[in-house]
Design a protein around this motif. Structure first.
Motif, PDB file in Angstrom:
ATOM      1  N   CYS A  49       0.832  -1.205   0.000  1.00  0.00           N
ATOM      2  CA  CYS A  49       0.000   0.000   0.000  1.00  0.00           C
ATOM      3  C   CYS A  49       0.870   1.260   0.000  1.00  0.00           C
ATOM      4  O   CYS A  49       0.598   2.214  -0.741  1.00  0.00           O
ATOM      5  CB  CYS A  49      -0.918   0.011   1.225  1.00  0.00           C
ATOM      6  SG  CYS A  49      -2.255  -1.210   1.198  1.00  0.00           S
ATOM      7  N   GLU A  52       2.119   2.111  -3.258  1.00  0.00           N
ATOM      8  CA  GLU A  52       1.051   2.308  -4.243  1.00  0.00           C
ATOM      9  C   GLU A  52       1.004   1.162  -5.252  1.00  0.00           C
ATOM     10  O   GLU A  52       0.678   1.363  -6.430  1.00  0.00           O
ATOM     11  CB  GLU A  52       1.202   3.664  -4.959  1.00  0.00           C
ATOM     12  CG  GLU A  52       1.130   4.866  -4.026  1.00  0.00           C
ATOM     13  CD  GLU A  52      -0.257   5.080  -3.414  1.00  0.00           C
ATOM     14  OE1 GLU A  52      -1.262   4.717  -4.066  1.00  0.00           O
ATOM     15  OE2 GLU A  52      -0.338   5.593  -2.272  1.00  0.00           O
ATOM     16  N   TYR A  60      -3.392   8.464   3.263  1.00  0.00           N
ATOM     17  CA  TYR A  60      -2.509   8.917   2.184  1.00  0.00           C
ATOM     18  C   TYR A  60      -1.079   8.972   2.715  1.00  0.00           C
ATOM     19  O   TYR A  60      -0.834   8.989   3.924  1.00  0.00           O
ATOM     20  CB  TYR A  60      -2.936  10.295   1.666  1.00  0.00           C
ATOM     21  CG  TYR A  60      -2.809  11.397   2.683  1.00  0.00           C
ATOM     22  CD1 TYR A  60      -1.658  12.205   2.755  1.00  0.00           C
ATOM     23  CD2 TYR A  60      -3.832  11.648   3.608  1.00  0.00           C
ATOM     24  CE1 TYR A  60      -1.537  13.204   3.695  1.00  0.00           C
ATOM     25  CE2 TYR A  60      -3.719  12.650   4.557  1.00  0.00           C
ATOM     26  CZ  TYR A  60      -2.565  13.424   4.596  1.00  0.00           C
ATOM     27  OH  TYR A  60      -2.443  14.413   5.539  1.00  0.00           O
ATOM     28  N   PRO A  68       1.560  10.907  -3.797  1.00  0.00           N
ATOM     29  CA  PRO A  68       1.892  10.097  -4.975  1.00  0.00           C
ATOM     30  C   PRO A  68       1.431  10.705  -6.299  1.00  0.00           C
ATOM     31  O   PRO A  68       2.161  10.658  -7.297  1.00  0.00           O
ATOM     32  CB  PRO A  68       1.196   8.765  -4.679  1.00  0.00           C
ATOM     33  CG  PRO A  68       1.186   8.681  -3.192  1.00  0.00           C
ATOM     34  CD  PRO A  68       0.974  10.083  -2.718  1.00  0.00           C
ATOM     35  N   ILE A  73       2.459   7.905 -10.304  1.00  0.00           N
ATOM     36  CA  ILE A  73       2.646   6.629  -9.614  1.00  0.00           C
ATOM     37  C   ILE A  73       3.950   5.927 -10.009  1.00  0.00           C
ATOM     38  O   ILE A  73       4.660   5.408  -9.146  1.00  0.00           O
ATOM     39  CB  ILE A  73       1.437   5.703  -9.832  1.00  0.00           C
ATOM     40  CG1 ILE A  73       0.177   6.322  -9.211  1.00  0.00           C
ATOM     41  CG2 ILE A  73       1.695   4.323  -9.231  1.00  0.00           C
ATOM     42  CD1 ILE A  73       0.291   6.612  -7.725  1.00  0.00           C
ATOM     43  N   TRP A  76       6.680   7.611  -8.067  1.00  0.00           N
ATOM     44  CA  TRP A  76       6.518   7.313  -6.642  1.00  0.00           C
ATOM     45  C   TRP A  76       7.099   5.936  -6.322  1.00  0.00           C
ATOM     46  O   TRP A  76       7.829   5.774  -5.341  1.00  0.00           O
ATOM     47  CB  TRP A  76       5.051   7.361  -6.248  1.00  0.00           C
ATOM     48  CG  TRP A  76       4.791   6.993  -4.812  1.00  0.00           C
ATOM     49  CD1 TRP A  76       4.545   5.745  -4.305  1.00  0.00           C
ATOM     50  CD2 TRP A  76       4.777   7.879  -3.690  1.00  0.00           C
ATOM     51  NE1 TRP A  76       4.376   5.793  -2.941  1.00  0.00           N
ATOM     52  CE2 TRP A  76       4.506   7.093  -2.538  1.00  0.00           C
ATOM     53  CE3 TRP A  76       4.951   9.256  -3.540  1.00  0.00           C
ATOM     54  CZ2 TRP A  76       4.416   7.650  -1.260  1.00  0.00           C
ATOM     55  CZ3 TRP A  76       4.853   9.803  -2.262  1.00  0.00           C
ATOM     56  CH2 TRP A  76       4.590   8.999  -1.142  1.00  0.00           C
ATOM     57  N   ARG A  77       6.774   4.946  -7.146  1.00  0.00           N
ATOM     58  CA  ARG A  77       7.266   3.588  -6.888  1.00  0.00           C
ATOM     59  C   ARG A  77       8.782   3.495  -7.030  1.00  0.00           C
ATOM     60  O   ARG A  77       9.407   2.626  -6.420  1.00  0.00           O
ATOM     61  CB  ARG A  77       6.589   2.600  -7.836  1.00  0.00           C
ATOM     62  CG  ARG A  77       5.103   2.429  -7.562  1.00  0.00           C
ATOM     63  CD  ARG A  77       4.425   1.600  -8.638  1.00  0.00           C
ATOM     64  NE  ARG A  77       3.001   1.438  -8.366  1.00  0.00           N
ATOM     65  CZ  ARG A  77       2.123   0.965  -9.244  1.00  0.00           C
ATOM     66  NH1 ARG A  77       2.544   0.603 -10.461  1.00  0.00           N
ATOM     67  NH2 ARG A  77       0.855   0.843  -8.924  1.00  0.00           N
TER      68      ARG A  77
END
Length: 236
Positions: A49, A52, A60, A68, A73, A76-77
């Motif tokens: 989670c 993401e 959040y 994010p 995304i 972010w990852r």
């Protein structure tokens, strides 16, 4: 000041029950948060989670004050990077994976990447391991190659799912030395490892006795058998 914060992260199972609820995390640069708790309580799911990788119901996260969606995304990852306990068997060799990932647009913001071979050689791996097919590597070799690649990709936060579970004590010590000073959330079932590496601890505890239906595979739909959420305690 925290560089990473998670606010009220909550995950509801398909039948409406909570797997975990209102988890709050703050990490300063160099913090190692040890994530503890019994099998089936949702530790792996929580890491996914935060990266993401799977949807959750409430809450959040922010990294350097940005959510994010503000990064996108994929980026972010790449910044909040999940490293599984059992690496997937990829085509080719570890260096093929590293060379492919570092070309992704989500990596373009990083000024400098590391060398996984150099990192791995500090963990009793040789250069040849990184050019061996994944399928020919032992579990411990795969685990170290995967972790070396993650570190070389220079994420802001490492989300580590039992990263030393397949290693002998000497290799465990070497990996822990490399990770010292990295900002991590680290699942471990070893209280002694927690004492060695953690700057703070998050304990996820079930409010009932475990049943035969409990499993580590929370993210594959195995459900908690209790309407109450788990309880959360955080030691600093």
């Amino acid at each position: 000041m925290p560089i990473f914060e998670a606010h009220n992260i909550s995950m509801r199972l398909p039948d409406g029950r909570w797997l975990f609820e209102e988890i709050n995390i703050q990490l300063e640069r160099g913090d190692v948060l040890a994530l503890r708790g019994p099998s089936g309580v949702g530790k792996t799911t929580l890491l996914k989670c935060l990266a993401e990788l799977i949807p959750y119901n409430e809450g959040y996260s922010v990294l350097h004050g940005k959510k994010p969606a503000e990064y996108g995304i994929p980026e972010w990852r790449s910044r909040v990077m999940y490293v599984p306990q059992r690496p997937a068997t990829h085509p080719g060799c570890p260096m093929d994976l590293f060379k492919a990932v570092k070309k992704f647009s989500s990596q373009k913001h990083k000024a400098k990447l590391g060398n996984p071979i150099t990192i791995g050689m500090n963990w009793e791996l040789s250069e040849s391991h990184f050019y061996e097919k994944w399928s020919n590597l032992s579990g411990g070799e795969m685990q170290r190659c995967s972790l070396a690649i993650a570190i070389a990709l220079a994420p802001d936060i490492l989300l580590l799912d039992e990263p030393t579970s397949a290693l002998d004590p000497q290799a465990v010590s070497l990996v822990e030395k490399t990770l010292k000073g990295k900002t991590c959330i680290w699942i471990t079932h070893d209280p002694q490892q927690e004492q060695r590496v953690a700057t703070r601890t998050l304990k996820m505890t079930r409010q009932r006795a475990p049943t035969p239906l409990d499993s580590d595979e929370e993210s594959q739909g195995i459900q908690e058998q209790d309407d109450r959420p788990i309880s959360i305690t955080m030691d600093v």
